[in-house]
Scaffold this active site. Structure first.
Site, mmCIF file in Angstrom:
data_model
loop_
_atom_site.group_PDB
_atom_site.id
_atom_site.type_symbol
_atom_site.label_atom_id
_atom_site.label_comp_id
_atom_site.label_asym_id
_atom_site.label_seq_id
_atom_site.Cartn_x
_atom_site.Cartn_y
_atom_site.Cartn_z
ATOM 1 N N GLU A 46 0.847 -1.188 0.000
ATOM 2 C CA GLU A 46 0.000 0.000 0.000
ATOM 3 C C GLU A 46 0.885 1.241 0.000
ATOM 4 O O GLU A 46 1.765 1.379 0.845
ATOM 5 C CB GLU A 46 -0.918 -0.005 1.227
ATOM 6 N N CYS A 61 -16.227 6.980 0.132
ATOM 7 C CA CYS A 61 -17.500 7.633 -0.156
ATOM 8 C C CYS A 61 -18.041 8.404 1.046
ATOM 9 O O CYS A 61 -18.909 9.273 0.886
ATOM 10 C CB CYS A 61 -18.534 6.608 -0.609
#
Length: 442
Positions: free
Chosen positions: A32, A42
């Site tokens: 990552e 979101c």
């Protein structure tokens, strides 16, 4: 079996957990490039208004959980710069130290997501110019709002642009949206988008259509937005002009789509042996268009990651595709769509027709306050449902989900009339609004 996963968010960790749950003796390394795993992007706009208390509240699992509880080698600050598929190696650098790294794999999942489009406009590096994609992005905006910020300019009137307009408006900011085209929410047909424009005006959101941003001006922080036609004073700019899949590190041997997404089959396999892809960096098969599409949403990322994880284990599980369903809250309006718009039906040269009605989402005698506008797109001869758009004050999600289910099962507008949908005056009329619209296709 050595599994390497590039990307520690929705698709990547959904896949990793499939492997963990199926096999206690696993060897999973996740690379990552940031420092945060598994968070709900979101939800970030709602941290601006305080509906979500803190940006970190959208984190589903901490990186330590993956390491300590599930035995995943979850690395942070590991940015991949090259995939050597011939030697089955992944190369990159540790952004915190500058060191290079190399990992070998037996099977590789690319779940690297997408990044906001950053234009090369003059002044884009001024203070006060932001995008929102990550928790650090959100924190930066919140910190900047501690200054005397009154006028906010949003460049781009898509999903994130409208969500941010609402949340800036909720905390009392003067909001302007600059949209290059002539409507907000391009995935919707113009006649439906007009309802969104009306709500924006009602909420005192200033919309500027038909102008292209060229640059930003200011001494140290942004003070002015300059378009091809005008100049607008501002205290903060939010860029929301799209995203690009993070696929720049793959070689020419990979099949890439028009938007730089990795092309995958129904098993999430790329065209390169033992390499899979899922989420915002990958294609999605559109069941109605009957072709690959690129619709980057968290729902798709989680599903594709789950499928990819099972197939990394050697199973043959299919991702059944999408029908293009999405929904948005914009102040007092709920805005939903699924399937094809009229514009998309035209582009595909389909012999289609449409019907549009405005009605009540509940029994008319129960409440005459809320309205619901339903537009259906369908094939003229067969009456096969192609798509639907629903905008209103209540019950949009219910209708869109019914239409999405109907699209998945290739239903006609006539068959919509046969559905046994729930009814009681506080929730519906005896004929549901989508059935009222379907009647007019007979």
């Amino acid at each position: 079996m050595k599994y390497i996963i590039i990307g520690g968010d929705a698709a990547g960790m959904s896949a990793a957990m499939q492997i963990v749950r199926a096999n206690q003796d696993h060897d999973i390394t996740v690379l990552e490039r940031g420092e945060i795993y598994s968070y709900g992007q979101c939800g970030l706009p709602y941290a601006i208004s305080g509906i979500v208390d803190e940006p970190e509240d959208v984190i589903a699992r901490e990186v330590e959980t993956f390491r300590n509880k599930y035995g995943i080698d979850a690395k942070i600050n590991h940015e991949v710069t090259h995939v050597d598929s011939a030697n089955k190696e992944v190369h990159g650098r540790v952004t915190s130290t500058g060191e290079s790294f190399k990992f070998e794999y037996d099977k590789l999942l690319i779940a690297s997501g997408a990044s906001p489009v950053m234009p090369d406009w003059k002044g884009v590096d001024l203070g006060g110019v932001f995008h929102i994609k990550t928790i650090p992005d959100t924190k930066d905006i919140l910190n900047y709002l501690d200054k005397d910020i009154q006028n906010v300019t949003i460049v781009g009137g898509g999903f994130v642009g409208l969500e941010m307009a609402e949340n800036f408006g909720e905390i009392g900011k003067n909001v302007t949206i600059i949209q290059r085209g002539q409507q907000l929410m391009k995935p919707f047909d113009y006649d439906m988008a007009e309802l969104i424009h009306k709500e924006a005006n009602h909420q005192n959101v200033n919309i500027i259509f038909g102008e292209s941003v060229k640059s930003f001006a200011g001494k140290h922080s942004v003070e002015k937005v300059i378009t091809d036609q005008n100049e607008y004073p501002t205290d903060l700019v939010l860029l929301s002009i799209g995203i690009n899949p993070n696929t720049q590190f793959v070689g020419d041997e990979f099949s890439i789509g028009e938007k730089n997404e990795l092309i995958v089959d129904e098993y999430m396999k790329t065209n390169v042996k033992d390499v899979f892809a899922a989420g915002d960096c990958a294609s999605q098969y559109h069941r109605i268009k009957e072709q690959n599409d690129y619709v980057p949403l968290g729902t798709h990322a989680n599903k594709q990651g789950m499928v990819a994880g099972q197939n990394l284990l050697g199973k043959s599980v299919e991702f059944r595709g999408i029908v293009g369903t999405s929904i948005l809250k914009f102040f007092d309006l709920d805005i939903g769509r699924t399937g094809l718009s009229e514009k998309e039906a035209q582009e595909l040269s389909l012999d289609y027709d449409t019907v549009k009605i405005t009605t009540r989402p509940v029994a008319g005698y129960y409440s005459d306050i809320e309205e619901l506008t339903v537009k259906l797109v369908y094939e003229k001869t067969t009456k096969r449902l192609l798509g639907g758009q629903v905008i209103g004050n209540k019950g949009v999600d219910k209708r869109i989900d019914v239409l999405a289910t109907a699209l998945y099962h290739n239903m006609t507008t006539v068959q919509l009339l046969d559905l046994d949908l729930s009814y009681a005056p506080p929730f519906n009329g005896v004929w549901d609004p989508i059935q009222q619209a379907a009647k007019r296709t007979l």
